[in-house]
Write a protein that holds these residues in place. Structure first.
Motif, PDB file in Angstrom:
ATOM      1  N   GLU A  24     -27.626   5.613 -29.014  1.00 45.49           N
ATOM      2  CA  GLU A  24     -27.222   6.208 -27.733  1.00 45.49           C
ATOM      3  C   GLU A  24     -25.725   6.509 -27.710  1.00 45.49           C
ATOM      4  O   GLU A  24     -25.311   7.628 -27.381  1.00 45.49           O
ATOM      5  CB  GLU A  24     -27.576   5.255 -26.591  1.00 45.49           C
ATOM      6  N   PHE A  25     -24.912   5.539 -28.064  1.00 45.37           N
ATOM      7  CA  PHE A  25     -23.466   5.741 -28.006  1.00 45.37           C
ATOM      8  C   PHE A  25     -22.983   6.697 -29.095  1.00 45.37           C
ATOM      9  O   PHE A  25     -22.011   7.420 -28.894  1.00 45.37           O
ATOM     10  CB  PHE A  25     -22.744   4.399 -28.104  1.00 45.37           C
ATOM     11  N   ALA A  26     -23.662   6.698 -30.248  1.00 50.77           N
ATOM     12  CA  ALA A  26     -23.291   7.622 -31.314  1.00 50.77           C
ATOM     13  C   ALA A  26     -23.610   9.064 -30.928  1.00 50.77           C
ATOM     14  O   ALA A  26     -22.924   9.995 -31.344  1.00 50.77           O
ATOM     15  CB  ALA A  26     -24.017   7.259 -32.609  1.00 50.77           C
ATOM     16  N   THR A  27     -24.644   9.238 -30.122  1.00 52.75           N
ATOM     17  CA  THR A  27     -25.069  10.581 -29.709  1.00 52.75           C
ATOM     18  C   THR A  27     -24.293  11.084 -28.508  1.00 52.75           C
ATOM     19  O   THR A  27     -23.864  12.253 -28.464  1.00 52.75           O
ATOM     20  CB  THR A  27     -26.578  10.584 -29.383  1.00 52.75           C
ATOM     21  N   TYR A  28     -24.073  10.222 -27.522  1.00 50.37           N
ATOM     22  CA  TYR A  28     -23.518  10.660 -26.246  1.00 50.37           C
ATOM     23  C   TYR A  28     -22.119  10.127 -25.937  1.00 50.37           C
ATOM     24  O   TYR A  28     -21.508  10.552 -24.950  1.00 50.37           O
ATOM     25  CB  TYR A  28     -24.460  10.241 -25.106  1.00 50.37           C
ATOM     26  N   GLY A  29     -21.608   9.220 -26.769  1.00 52.06           N
ATOM     27  CA  GLY A  29     -20.349   8.599 -26.423  1.00 52.06           C
ATOM     28  C   GLY A  29     -20.540   7.601 -25.300  1.00 52.06           C
ATOM     29  O   GLY A  29     -21.666   7.323 -24.884  1.00 52.06           O
ATOM     30  N   PHE A  62     -19.965  -4.647 -27.364  1.00 54.78           N
ATOM     31  CA  PHE A  62     -20.792  -5.514 -28.202  1.00 54.78           C
ATOM     32  C   PHE A  62     -21.370  -4.711 -29.361  1.00 54.78           C
ATOM     33  O   PHE A  62     -21.356  -5.166 -30.518  1.00 54.78           O
ATOM     34  CB  PHE A  62     -21.935  -6.118 -27.375  1.00 54.78           C
ATOM     35  N   ILE A  63     -21.846  -3.503 -29.074  1.00 54.86           N
ATOM     36  CA  ILE A  63     -22.396  -2.635 -30.116  1.00 54.86           C
ATOM     37  C   ILE A  63     -21.302  -2.202 -31.089  1.00 54.86           C
ATOM     38  O   ILE A  63     -21.475  -2.247 -32.312  1.00 54.86           O
ATOM     39  CB  ILE A  63     -23.064  -1.397 -29.481  1.00 54.86           C
ATOM     40  N   LEU A  64     -20.162  -1.791 -30.569  1.00 51.03           N
ATOM     41  CA  LEU A  64     -19.061  -1.343 -31.420  1.00 51.03           C
ATOM     42  C   LEU A  64     -18.549  -2.486 -32.290  1.00 51.03           C
ATOM     43  O   LEU A  64     -18.227  -2.287 -33.472  1.00 51.03           O
ATOM     44  CB  LEU A  64     -17.939  -0.771 -30.559  1.00 51.03           C
ATOM     45  N   ARG A 109     -20.872   7.960 -36.792  1.00 55.44           N
ATOM     46  CA  ARG A 109     -20.621   8.801 -35.604  1.00 55.44           C
ATOM     47  C   ARG A 109     -20.129   7.950 -34.444  1.00 55.44           C
ATOM     48  O   ARG A 109     -19.253   8.376 -33.679  1.00 55.44           O
ATOM     49  CB  ARG A 109     -21.891   9.549 -35.206  1.00 55.44           C
ATOM     50  N   LEU A 110     -20.683   6.757 -34.303  1.00 56.58           N
ATOM     51  CA  LEU A 110     -20.248   5.870 -33.219  1.00 56.58           C
ATOM     52  C   LEU A 110     -18.768   5.521 -33.366  1.00 56.58           C
ATOM     53  O   LEU A 110     -18.005   5.580 -32.401  1.00 56.58           O
ATOM     54  CB  LEU A 110     -21.090   4.598 -33.202  1.00 56.58           C
ATOM     55  N   ILE A 111     -18.347   5.158 -34.577  1.00 56.03           N
ATOM     56  CA  ILE A 111     -16.948   4.814 -34.811  1.00 56.03           C
ATOM     57  C   ILE A 111     -16.048   6.009 -34.514  1.00 56.03           C
ATOM     58  O   ILE A 111     -15.014   5.887 -33.846  1.00 56.03           O
ATOM     59  CB  ILE A 111     -16.748   4.320 -36.253  1.00 56.03           C
ATOM     60  N   TYR A 130      -8.841  -2.471 -30.838  1.00 58.97           N
ATOM     61  CA  TYR A 130      -8.964  -2.323 -32.291  1.00 58.97           C
ATOM     62  C   TYR A 130      -7.717  -1.778 -32.983  1.00 58.97           C
ATOM     63  O   TYR A 130      -7.650  -1.826 -34.216  1.00 58.97           O
ATOM     64  CB  TYR A 130     -10.118  -1.374 -32.627  1.00 58.97           C
ATOM     65  N   GLY A 131      -6.772  -1.249 -32.228  1.00 63.21           N
ATOM     66  CA  GLY A 131      -5.620  -0.611 -32.842  1.00 63.21           C
ATOM     67  C   GLY A 131      -4.874  -1.502 -33.812  1.00 63.21           C
ATOM     68  O   GLY A 131      -4.559  -1.102 -34.942  1.00 63.21           O
ATOM     69  N   GLN A 132      -4.588  -2.727 -33.423  1.00 64.70           N
ATOM     70  CA  GLN A 132      -3.857  -3.657 -34.284  1.00 64.70           C
ATOM     71  C   GLN A 132      -4.690  -4.074 -35.485  1.00 64.70           C
ATOM     72  O   GLN A 132      -4.178  -4.241 -36.594  1.00 64.70           O
ATOM     73  CB  GLN A 132      -3.442  -4.896 -33.480  1.00 64.70           C
ATOM     74  N   LYS A 133      -6.005  -4.213 -35.286  1.00 60.22           N
ATOM     75  CA  LYS A 133      -6.887  -4.602 -36.381  1.00 60.22           C
ATOM     76  C   LYS A 133      -6.888  -3.541 -37.476  1.00 60.22           C
ATOM     77  O   LYS A 133      -6.921  -3.853 -38.672  1.00 60.22           O
ATOM     78  CB  LYS A 133      -8.312  -4.819 -35.863  1.00 60.22           C
ATOM     79  N   GLU A 134      -6.871  -2.273 -37.058  1.00 62.27           N
ATOM     80  CA  GLU A 134      -6.845  -1.185 -38.031  1.00 62.27           C
ATOM     81  C   GLU A 134      -5.588  -1.274 -38.885  1.00 62.27           C
ATOM     82  O   GLU A 134      -5.631  -1.108 -40.109  1.00 62.27           O
ATOM     83  CB  GLU A 134      -6.907   0.164 -37.314  1.00 62.27           C
ATOM     84  N   GLN A 135      -4.449  -1.532 -38.247  1.00 58.88           N
ATOM     85  CA  GLN A 135      -3.187  -1.657 -38.976  1.00 58.88           C
ATOM     86  C   GLN A 135      -3.246  -2.830 -39.949  1.00 58.88           C
ATOM     87  O   GLN A 135      -2.777  -2.745 -41.082  1.00 58.88           O
ATOM     88  CB  GLN A 135      -2.030  -1.850 -37.990  1.00 58.88           C
TER      89      GLN A 135
END
Length: 207
Positions: A24-29, A62-64, A109-111, A130-135
Motif C-alpha cells: 500500500e505505501f509503496a504504491t500510494y505513499g 513500523f512498516i518502513l 519503491r517504499l524507500i 532516518y537522516g542521521q542513520k543514513e549518514q
C-alpha cells in the motif's frame, strides 16, 4: 511501536498485515494511502488495525522500519567481503544495495517514495527519523579507509560519494525495466555504468 495485541497475533497474520502495508505505501505513499484498502487486503476490521497501531502514521513507520532493517541486515552480511580500496569498496557496497533493490521492488519503491520530498506531510518526519542513520552508514562503510591521498577531508569525501550514489541509484532504478527479471544482465549493466562514473569521480577526489 505496535501494541501487545499485534505481537499476540499468529505469525502468518502479522506477516500478511506487514506485506499489505508495504504494498500500500509503496504504491500510494503515505498521504494517498488508505486504511480501508489495508484492512480489506489484510482481512481484518478497521477497528482491529487501530487496536494494533495508534494511527496510520505509526503503522507507516513500523512498516518502513521493517523494510529499512531488512536492507541494513542484508548489507551488514555483505560488508565482510568488501574491498579495502575506497573506490572498489563503494562499488561493492552500491552493488550489494542495488541488488537488494532489484530483488525487492516493492520495498525499494517504499524507500524511494518515503524519502521523496513530494509527500510533504510525512517527509520531514522521515528525515528526522532516518537522516542521521543514513549518514552513519556511510561513515561506518569508510571508517577504516585512509583519505590521506584525497583532496578533501573525510566528511566532504563521504558526502560527495553519498550524493553521487543516491542520485546514480535513483536514476538507474527509475530507468531499468524490472519486469524483465534478467537480474544478472541488469547487475552487469549497473556495475559497468557505476565503474565508469566512479573513474570520473577519482579525478576530482584524488590529489
Amino acid at each position: 511501536m505496535p501494541t501487545k495485541l499485534f505481537f499476540e497475533l499468529d505469525r502468518n497474520k502479522q506477516m500478511k498485515i506487514i506485506s499489505v502495508g508495504i504494498s500500500e505505501f509503496a504504491t500510494y505513499g503515505f498521504s494517498n494511502s488508505s486504511t480501508n484498502r489495508i484492512v480489506k487486503q489484510s482481512e481484518i476490521s478497521k477497528g482491529s488495525l487501530f487496536k494494533y497501531f495508534q494511527n496510520k502514521e505509526e503503522f507507516f513507520f513500523f512498516i518502513l522500519d521493517a523494510v529499512a532493517t531488512d536492507l541494513s541486515e542484508n548489507l551488514d552480511r555483505a560488508t565482510s567481503n568488501f574491498s579495502q580500496e575506497l573506490f572498489q569498496r563503494v562499488i561493492d557496497y552500491a552493488t550489494a544495495e542495488f541488488f537488494w533493490y532489484i530483488h525487492n521492488p516493492e520495498k525499494s519503491r517504499l524507500i524511494m517514495i518515503a524519502f521523496s520530498p513530494n509527500d510533504t506531510e510525512i517527509y520531514p518526519k522521515v528525515l528526522a527519523r532516518y537522516g542521521q542513520k543514513e549518514q552513519e552508514i556511510y561513515y561506518k562503510l569508510l571508517e577504516d579507509i585512509t583519505v590521506d591521498n584525497f583532496r578533501w577531508d573525510r566528511k566532504m569525501t563521504i558526502d560527495i560519494l553519498k550524493w553521487f550514489l543516491k542520485g546514480f541509484n535513483e536514476d538507474f532504478i527509475g530507468n531499468v525495466k524490472m519486469e524483465q527479471h534478467d537480474f544478472e544482465r541488469i547487475k552487469n549493466d549497473y556495475v559497468k555504468s557505476l565503474v565508469a562514473h566512479m573513474d570520473m569521480l577519482k579525478s576530482g577526489l584524488l590529489k
